[in-house]
Write an enzyme that holds these catalytic residues in place. Structure first.
Site, PDB file in Angstrom:
ATOM      1  N   GLU A  32      21.025  16.467  -3.324  1.00 46.61           N
ATOM      2  CA  GLU A  32      20.094  16.889  -2.273  1.00 46.61           C
ATOM      3  C   GLU A  32      18.936  17.619  -2.951  1.00 46.61           C
ATOM      4  O   GLU A  32      19.109  18.227  -4.012  1.00 46.61           O
ATOM      5  CB  GLU A  32      20.800  17.854  -1.299  1.00 46.61           C
ATOM      6  CG  GLU A  32      21.962  17.236  -0.546  1.00 46.61           C
ATOM      7  CD  GLU A  32      21.514  16.108   0.381  1.00 46.61           C
ATOM      8  OE1 GLU A  32      20.443  16.226   1.004  1.00 46.61           O
ATOM      9  OE2 GLU A  32      22.242  15.093   0.461  1.00 46.61           O
ATOM     10  N   PHE A  33      17.764  17.546  -2.335  1.00 50.61           N
ATOM     11  CA  PHE A  33      16.608  18.217  -2.932  1.00 50.61           C
ATOM     12  C   PHE A  33      16.746  19.741  -2.935  1.00 50.61           C
ATOM     13  O   PHE A  33      16.122  20.440  -3.714  1.00 50.61           O
ATOM     14  CB  PHE A  33      15.319  17.833  -2.194  1.00 50.61           C
ATOM     15  CG  PHE A  33      14.938  16.390  -2.386  1.00 50.61           C
ATOM     16  CD1 PHE A  33      15.144  15.740  -3.598  1.00 50.61           C
ATOM     17  CD2 PHE A  33      14.353  15.680  -1.349  1.00 50.61           C
ATOM     18  CE1 PHE A  33      14.791  14.416  -3.768  1.00 50.61           C
ATOM     19  CE2 PHE A  33      13.986  14.349  -1.512  1.00 50.61           C
ATOM     20  CZ  PHE A  33      14.218  13.712  -2.724  1.00 50.61           C
TER      21      PHE A  33
ATOM     22  N   ARG B 156      18.922  11.290  -2.730  1.00 48.81           N
ATOM     23  CA  ARG B 156      20.082  11.782  -1.958  1.00 48.81           C
ATOM     24  C   ARG B 156      21.215  10.763  -1.863  1.00 48.81           C
ATOM     25  O   ARG B 156      22.370  11.121  -1.785  1.00 48.81           O
ATOM     26  CB  ARG B 156      19.641  12.129  -0.541  1.00 48.81           C
ATOM     27  CG  ARG B 156      18.641  13.268  -0.474  1.00 48.81           C
ATOM     28  CD  ARG B 156      18.289  13.541   0.990  1.00 48.81           C
ATOM     29  NE  ARG B 156      17.429  14.704   1.110  1.00 48.81           N
ATOM     30  CZ  ARG B 156      16.200  14.662   1.592  1.00 48.81           C
ATOM     31  NH1 ARG B 156      15.676  13.522   1.999  1.00 48.81           N
ATOM     32  NH2 ARG B 156      15.487  15.763   1.691  1.00 48.81           N
TER      33      ARG B 156
ATOM     34  N   HIS C 201      -9.249  10.120  -1.919  1.00 44.62           N
ATOM     35  CA  HIS C 201      -9.833   8.961  -2.600  1.00 44.62           C
ATOM     36  C   HIS C 201     -11.358   8.918  -2.504  1.00 44.62           C
ATOM     37  O   HIS C 201     -12.056   8.749  -3.511  1.00 44.62           O
ATOM     38  CB  HIS C 201      -9.289   7.662  -2.003  1.00 44.62           C
ATOM     39  CG  HIS C 201      -7.797   7.569  -2.011  1.00 44.62           C
ATOM     40  ND1 HIS C 201      -7.038   8.040  -3.050  1.00 44.62           N
ATOM     41  CD2 HIS C 201      -6.927   7.053  -1.108  1.00 44.62           C
ATOM     42  CE1 HIS C 201      -5.762   7.816  -2.773  1.00 44.62           C
ATOM     43  NE2 HIS C 201      -5.670   7.218  -1.614  1.00 44.62           N
TER      44      HIS C 201
ATOM     45  N   ASP D 267      -4.172  10.670  -7.920  1.00 40.09           N
ATOM     46  CA  ASP D 267      -5.000   9.953  -6.951  1.00 40.09           C
ATOM     47  C   ASP D 267      -5.209   8.577  -7.554  1.00 40.09           C
ATOM     48  O   ASP D 267      -6.003   8.410  -8.480  1.00 40.09           O
ATOM     49  CB  ASP D 267      -6.341  10.667  -6.746  1.00 40.09           C
ATOM     50  CG  ASP D 267      -7.149  10.028  -5.626  1.00 40.09           C
ATOM     51  OD1 ASP D 267      -7.072   8.794  -5.481  1.00 40.09           O
ATOM     52  OD2 ASP D 267      -7.836  10.753  -4.896  1.00 40.09           O
ATOM     53  N   HIS D 268      -4.484   7.593  -7.035  1.00 37.81           N
ATOM     54  CA  HIS D 268      -4.446   6.312  -7.740  1.00 37.81           C
ATOM     55  C   HIS D 268      -5.798   5.613  -7.775  1.00 37.81           C
ATOM     56  O   HIS D 268      -6.010   4.730  -8.597  1.00 37.81           O
ATOM     57  CB  HIS D 268      -3.357   5.397  -7.162  1.00 37.81           C
ATOM     58  CG  HIS D 268      -3.653   4.870  -5.805  1.00 37.81           C
ATOM     59  ND1 HIS D 268      -3.272   5.496  -4.671  1.00 37.81           N
ATOM     60  CD2 HIS D 268      -4.308   3.757  -5.420  1.00 37.81           C
ATOM     61  CE1 HIS D 268      -3.678   4.806  -3.627  1.00 37.81           C
ATOM     62  NE2 HIS D 268      -4.311   3.730  -4.057  1.00 37.81           N
TER      63      HIS D 268
ATOM     64  N   GLU E  37     -10.045  -1.534   5.539  1.00 38.79           N
ATOM     65  CA  GLU E  37      -8.711  -2.141   5.489  1.00 38.79           C
ATOM     66  C   GLU E  37      -8.561  -3.089   6.657  1.00 38.79           C
ATOM     67  O   GLU E  37      -8.985  -2.767   7.770  1.00 38.79           O
ATOM     68  CB  GLU E  37      -7.627  -1.067   5.527  1.00 38.79           C
ATOM     69  CG  GLU E  37      -7.587  -0.235   4.263  1.00 38.79           C
ATOM     70  CD  GLU E  37      -6.397   0.705   4.261  1.00 38.79           C
ATOM     71  OE1 GLU E  37      -5.274   0.237   4.493  1.00 38.79           O
ATOM     72  OE2 GLU E  37      -6.612   1.899   4.033  1.00 38.79           O
TER      73      GLU E  37
ATOM     74  N   LYS F  73      -9.248   1.323   9.665  1.00 37.24           N
ATOM     75  CA  LYS F  73      -8.195   0.312   9.749  1.00 37.24           C
ATOM     76  C   LYS F  73      -8.648  -0.821  10.675  1.00 37.24           C
ATOM     77  O   LYS F  73      -9.523  -0.620  11.510  1.00 37.24           O
ATOM     78  CB  LYS F  73      -6.931   0.940  10.351  1.00 37.24           C
ATOM     79  CG  LYS F  73      -6.347   2.075   9.531  1.00 37.24           C
ATOM     80  CD  LYS F  73      -5.482   1.537   8.439  1.00 37.24           C
ATOM     81  CE  LYS F  73      -4.752   2.656   7.722  1.00 37.24           C
ATOM     82  NZ  LYS F  73      -4.078   2.161   6.517  1.00 37.24           N
TER      83      LYS F  73
END
Lengths: 351, 518
Positions: B108-109, B66, B266, B202-203, B241, B367
């Site tokens: 703009e999207f 944008r 994941h 999905d990395h 994490e 976390k």
């Protein structure tokens, strides 16, 4: 030049042959190394006593990227009487700031060494169950016999450094008929970046359409790199389905449709081993060039009014880096094997 | 400008050199191009692919966003990001060439005219190339923008390949926030792109050790015959994490939670790779067919009682990690002080197949745990101990195979050995394989592999529609029990810097097991 104790000191601590295993164990228990890593047995074989310091440095660089049982073999067949000496050393590299990953190196100097001695002394100290990869430096001498090469999984050579490539290639082909080992030729590895760039250039559909019409291939190479240029030319012709034209002199190939493909080699003293490759057809020109020791090659393709340029990585140039490149790449040497039968007649045309 | 469709001739040079498919010339359009993902991951990944010489020729990147900026400004911003984030460092020479392929397109999207202008830009690139190119649309924007982007791409005629070329879409996570939104999104995607051209990223699947799970299982006779309920006692998957809601992440995280943010995608992907049957071949659909069967075979946890008995959710309270004080979850920036979102979840799951009957899969993610680590541990059953009935055994004596996903990728196998000495005492020893120690070359970043795969048309490492929906179907039941039932299972607590709530330990303790100490 005879070997001096000063020269040999670069190999680490000398140990009696029967105590190599015990000495290695002590080395690991006393050293601060945390990890002994090994994926392969990697040997450098040389019959040149002057190469020992350089080879020791090469081995250190190779083990930076390839964890292995490193074997440095200096064979001096002409020296009498027969005597074998050994040294051990740990080649460590830092990981996350500490000397933690190490390969162990065993160096042998085999005076009066023949193939039997290599087999008896060196092969007794392989890390079991791991493949044996040998970088054979220089010509394939009389020590390159079945007892030796039948134990090898992969043989690394550099045909560019052979004094008589025609007979050396013949010896190599004969050995391959007897034993099932892979061959990696550093002269072939040197052309990897050009082959990759060439493949990339013909990902373009328009260029590909004109590929069967290619008439000329020009390769510029450094002195002593004729084998690398010929292997590259042979590969291109083989991929295009062209065979050496028996009725014509020089490097003229004929294609299935009867048209011809002419190879021109130019030697240029400045620059890297392979400096440029140019393919031309009536409406197509693809050129790949590497300037000096640049880390990149530039490709330029023009076809029917359209042209584009790319920049792609160039291969490494040093021997140790070329070896590392070979070791880090999985897979066999099928493509080289296919080109091998072409190289002898091509060399014969030029002799 | 119309191009004649040319016959697809083989590239005789390519097939001999490469063991993977390569993409034809293509343009990648990144939506949300001014965001963190583009700057930190996507452009460095493409740069590193270029550094390896694997980018297709005449490659182009168009950043679609944008904000108003020029190509040059966009390139400068990306160059700064690349200097910081590139795995292989930054070469000015390579960047000078690579950056010429980067362009910026402001729109703009929701603005159809912007997409029409994008189409014109892409056509202009094709004219310059002299041939039409493939197009890869990468949705790296906020997820709520996916739908309008997809609709606009269709409206502008960009969702179809031109003259025999392909058009594909890559969708970043999260792919929906529940089954209904995932289905809605899938319907929108399906109305724009065919499933074969849809790549849900999905990395985790791009990580080297995740890819190695299939090799480890199916290429090693040592493991495959033992990979079942007869020999395996249980499996643990941990994703720990040591960070909290730094960098304003609390805003998004508090709407998602650990279950939706990590487990649905994941961790279920890792679970599938561990539990799947051998595929008939390595084609994308063969592999994904087997993976989705695992998710479908998960024993449903329906209702608050079943969920409460098998799933523990928790939030962290104030504590310290690595000696640094941390606030509690509800005190984090952009987190609702009365939040009911879990920052930790532990699950006991069962895969109801012949192979896994009775074998629990314990999954935990959280976390503000003591360290950052993702790993899978396969705990084998103990053999009959008759000959060693009088021997001294260590506390934990089962064989354990540990697959470390990150960091320090590798595999470790824990076995029992006799301790030297006169008495028969046994000790656990570890055989450890580390990628970093054995292979000098660093593994490529997950995004490098996945971007190349998407360009080359290999969807093996991407989630298929039925995988995503099956996973959401399972997760929805848990979310429902937590947030919509009259007697929801409790929200537990754990101090930041600990390994999670006591209740998660109890979950395993009641089965006579314990979490692996990482």
């Amino acid at each position: 030049m005879p070997l001096t104790e000063d020269t040999l000191s670069c190999l680490g601590a000398e140990v009696p042959l029967p105590k190599i295993d015990r000495a290695l164990k002590e080395l690991w228990s006393s050293d601060e190394a945390k990890t002994r890593a090994s994926l392969i047995n990697f040997a450098i074989y040389s019959e040149d006593p002057d190469s020992i310091v350089k080879n020791s440095e090469q081995m250190s660089r190779i083990t930076d990227d390839n964890a292995c049982r490193a074997l440095l073999i200096t064979c001096l067949p002409e020296v009498k009487p027969q005597r074998a000496r050994a040294w051990i050393n740990a080649l460590c590299r830092p990981y996350q700031g500490k000397q933690v990953v190490c390969s162990e190196q065993i160096s042998f100097v085999l005076e009066g060494g023949d193939a039997a001695q290599v087999q008896n002394v060196v092969f007794a100290h392989l890390d079991s169950d791991l493949p044996l990869i040998v970088w054979w430096q220089g010509d394939l001498t009389k020590n390159f016999e079945e007892r030796f090469y039948s134990r090898i999984d992969t043989l690394i050579i550099d045909s560019g450094r052979w004094t008589d490539p025609v007979s050396e290639f013949a010896g190599l082909v004969a050995a391959k008929e007897v034993a099932d080992f892979d061959v990696r030729d550093l002269s072939w590895t040197r052309s990897h970046f050009l082959r990759t760039a060439l493949a990339n250039s013909f990902q373009d559909a328009k260029a590909r359409e004109h590929l069967p019409l290619v008439e000329n291939i020009e390769i510029t190479h450094a002195p002593g790199q004729r084998c690398a240029a010929l292997l590259l030319a042979g590969w291109i012709c083989q991929r295009l389905g062209a065979s050496l034209d028996e009725k014509k002199e020089g490097l003229v190939f004929s294609k299935a449709d009867g048209s011809t493909l002419t190879i021109s080699l130019t030697e240029k003293s400045q620059g890297c081993a392979l400096q440029s490759l140019r393919l031309t057809a009536p409406c197509l020109e693809v050129s790949i060039t590497r300037e000096g020791a640049s880390a990149f090659v530039h490709t330029h393709a023009s076809c029917e009014g359209h042209s584009h340029e790319e920049i792609l990585p160039a291969d490494v140039v040093g021997d140790a880096e070329l070896i590392s490149e070979q070791l880090s790449r999985a897979g066999g040497s099928t493509h080289y094997s296919h080109v091998l039968p072409l190289i002898q007649p091509m060399l014969a045309r030029l002799s | 400008m119309p191009f004649p469709i040319m016959p697809e001739l083989e590239n005789p040079f390519q097939e001999t050199l490469l063991q993977r498919h390569r993409a034809e010339p293509c343009t990648v359009v990144i939506f949300g191009a001014t965001g963190d993902l583009t700057n930190r991951k996507l452009i460095p990944a493409l740069y590193n692919v270029a550094a390896e010489g694997d980018l297709p020729p005449q490659f182009k990147v168009v950043g679609f966003a944008r904000r108003d900026k020029s190509d040059d400004v966009f390139r400068q911003e990306l160059e700064e990001g690349n200097r910081k984030n590139s795995r292989q460092g930054h070469s000015d020479e390579l960047w000078a060439s690579f950056s010429q392929s980067i362009h910026y397109h402001r729109s703009e999207f929701e603005d159809l005219e912007g997409y029409k202008a994008l189409a014109e830009l892409l056509n202009k690139f094709d004219e310059e190339r002299g041939a039409p190119a493939n197009r890869l649309f990468y949705l790296a924007s906020a997820p709520e923008a996916f739908k309008p982007i997809l609709e606009m791409l269709r409206e502008a005629g960009l969702s179809q390949g031109v003259n025999g070329k392909w058009a594909r879409v890559v969708c970043e996570k999260p792919f929906g926030k529940d089954l209904a939104t995932a289905r809605g999104l899938n319907e929108t995607v399906a109305g724009t792109f065919e499933e074969k051209d849809t790549y849900r990223i999905d990395h985790y699947l791009g990580k080297e050790t995740a890819q190695n799970i299939m090799v480890l299982r199916f290429a090693n006779a040592l493991f495959e015959p033992n990979w079942n309920s007869r020999y395996i006692d249980h499996v643990q998957i941990t994703c720990a994490e040591n960070l909290g809601m730094e960098g304003g992440r609390g805003g998004y995280y508090d709407t998602a939670g650990a279950l939706r943010d990590m487990v649905q995608n994941h961790l279920f992907q890792l679970l599938s790779l561990v539990a799947m049957e051998p595929p008939t071949d390595l084609s994308a659909d063969s592999v994904r067919d087997e993976k989705v069967k695992v998710i479908r075979a998960l024993r449903p946890l329906v209702g608050p009682e079943a969920v409460g008995a098998n799933v523990i959710r928790a939030q962290y309270t104030a504590g310290s990690v690595d000696g640094v004080s941390r606030v509690g979850y509800r005190q984090e920036d952009r987190v609702n002080p009365e939040s009911k979102t879990e920052a930790y979840v532990a699950l006991r799951l069962f895969v109801d197949t012949w192979r896994w009957q009775g074998v629990p899969f314990y999954i935990r993610v959280g976390k503000q745990l003591p360290k950052k680590a993702t790993e899978i541990s396969v705990h084998f059953k103990k053999p009959p101990q008759v000959p060693f009935a009088t021997a001294r055994l260590p506390g934990s004596s089962e064989n354990t195979l540990v697959i470390r996903i990150q960091p320090d990728e590798g595999i470790a196998l824990r076995i029992l050995c006799k301790q030297p000495g006169q008495a028969l005492s046994m000790q656990q020893v570890k055989m450890d394989f580390r990628y970093s120690g054995s292979f000098g070359k660093a593994s490529p970043e997950a995004y490098e592999r996945l971007l190349l795969d998407a360009m080359a048309g290999d969807a093996t490492l991407f989630a298929r529609r039925d995988e995503v929906e099956s996973a959401w179907k399972f997760i929805d039941e848990l979310e429902h029990a937590w947030h919509k039932s009259p007697n929801p299972p409790p929200m537990c607590e754990y101090p930041a810097g600990s390994w999670g709530p006591k209740e998660a330990d109890d979950l395993l303790r009641q089965d006579g097991r314990e979490w692996r100490l990482l």
